[in-house]
Enzyme design. Structure first.
Site, PDB file in Angstrom:
ATOM      1  N   GLU A 141       0.861  -1.182   0.000  1.00 42.58           N
ATOM      2  CA  GLU A 141       0.000   0.000   0.000  1.00 42.58           C
ATOM      3  C   GLU A 141       0.897   1.232   0.000  1.00 42.58           C
ATOM      4  OE1 GLU A 141      -3.054   0.148   3.053  1.00 42.58           O
ATOM      5  OE2 GLU A 141      -2.774   2.317   3.293  1.00 42.58           O
ATOM      6  N   GLU A 146      -2.172  11.312   3.908  1.00 43.79           N
ATOM      7  CA  GLU A 146      -3.228  11.080   4.895  1.00 43.79           C
ATOM      8  C   GLU A 146      -3.188  12.218   5.909  1.00 43.79           C
ATOM      9  OE1 GLU A 146      -4.293   6.709   5.999  1.00 43.79           O
ATOM     10  OE2 GLU A 146      -2.113   6.806   5.832  1.00 43.79           O
TER      11      GLU A 146
END
Length: 263
Positions: A141, A146
């Site tokens: 990933e 974020e």
């Protein structure tokens, strides 16, 4: 003093030249400038749909092609999280993916975005491998950006692999401060090669992850697709609760651009 200033100017110039050279060695292979109105282009974007927590105990239900949660207007993509009852969830939002439409192995991925604010918001710009079934985290990933609302202005760039992931508390990431994250568009980008992934904020390098030569540490040798979403709550985003009085909240995207090496 003059020598120090001179050296700083030289370093800034070299960094600018290096970045420009890297981009000149690449060509634009895919983009969405959002120069239309309505729903996102169905030839470029599809949706992840549902409200089962998404492995993180998230609170939202991701809807499909609902203009209350996703729309394109005035040259921008709007992903809107709302406080509203939907099936067994009390929030709705949208999760756009290029899965099934486009995926890339290596290149530079750029997203210009203005982020939502408030405790409980969890916007993300990230990538997963384009595989028939996903074995996380061993398949990998890449988190380009974020941000969790209870820690305003701290932007994270991270990878997750079999060797390095948050379940083992071994994830490899770095943070950078973006004080006007919800007021100004910033470009969140990675440059990904067979040897390294590098994270940039407005062309400023702030993190890198190097191929160690093992599958457990580096599963990034296959095509990945792009994801844009705004989660509500969850194990990380809701670690300090959710402010019920801030909704709706939006992540606004100005453009998405993908470059790859010229033939």
């Amino acid at each position: 003093m003059h020598t120090l200033l001179y050296n700083c100017l030289i370093m800034c110039f070299l960094l600018h030249i290096t970045t420009a050279r890297a981009q000149n060695d690449m060509e634009l292979v895919w983009a969405d400038e959002f120069n239309y109105n309505g729903l996102p282009d169905p030839e470029k974007w599809t949706y992840d749909v549902g409200g089962h927590g998404w492995g993180n105990n998230e609170l939202q239900y991701y809807t499909e092609a609902d203009p209350d949660n996703v729309s394109v207007k005035d040259g921008q993509l709007l992903i809107t999280a709302r406080k509203e009852q939907y099936e067994n969830n009390v929030y709705t939002s949208a999760k756009l993916v290029t899965r099934g439409q486009q995926a890339w192995q290596y290149g530079r991925i750029e997203v210009s975005a203005k982020l939502p604010k408030g405790r409980g918001t969890w916007p993300a710009i990230w990538m997963l491998p384009d595989l028939p079934s996903l074995n996380w985290p061993s398949d990998g990933e890449i988190d380009i950006m974020e941000h969790v609302g209870y820690d305003p202005g701290v932007v994270h760039g991270t990878v997750h692999t079999e060797a390095y992931n948050h379940m083992k508390d071994t994830q490899v990431g770095q943070q950078i401060q973006v004080s006007d994250f919800n007021e100004t568009f910033h470009e969140y980008a990675i440059e990904w090669t067979a040897e390294e992934i590098r994270w940039y904020l407005d062309d400023k390098l702030y993190h890198s992850f190097t191929n160690e030569g093992t599958e457990a540490a580096w599963p990034f040798n296959k095509a990945f697709y792009l994801i844009l979403n705004v989660a509500v709550g969850g194990n990380w985003g809701g670690a300090k609760g959710v402010d019920e009085n801030i909704w709706p909240q939006q992540m606004i995207i100005d453009y998405v651009r993908v470059y790859q090496a010229k033939p």
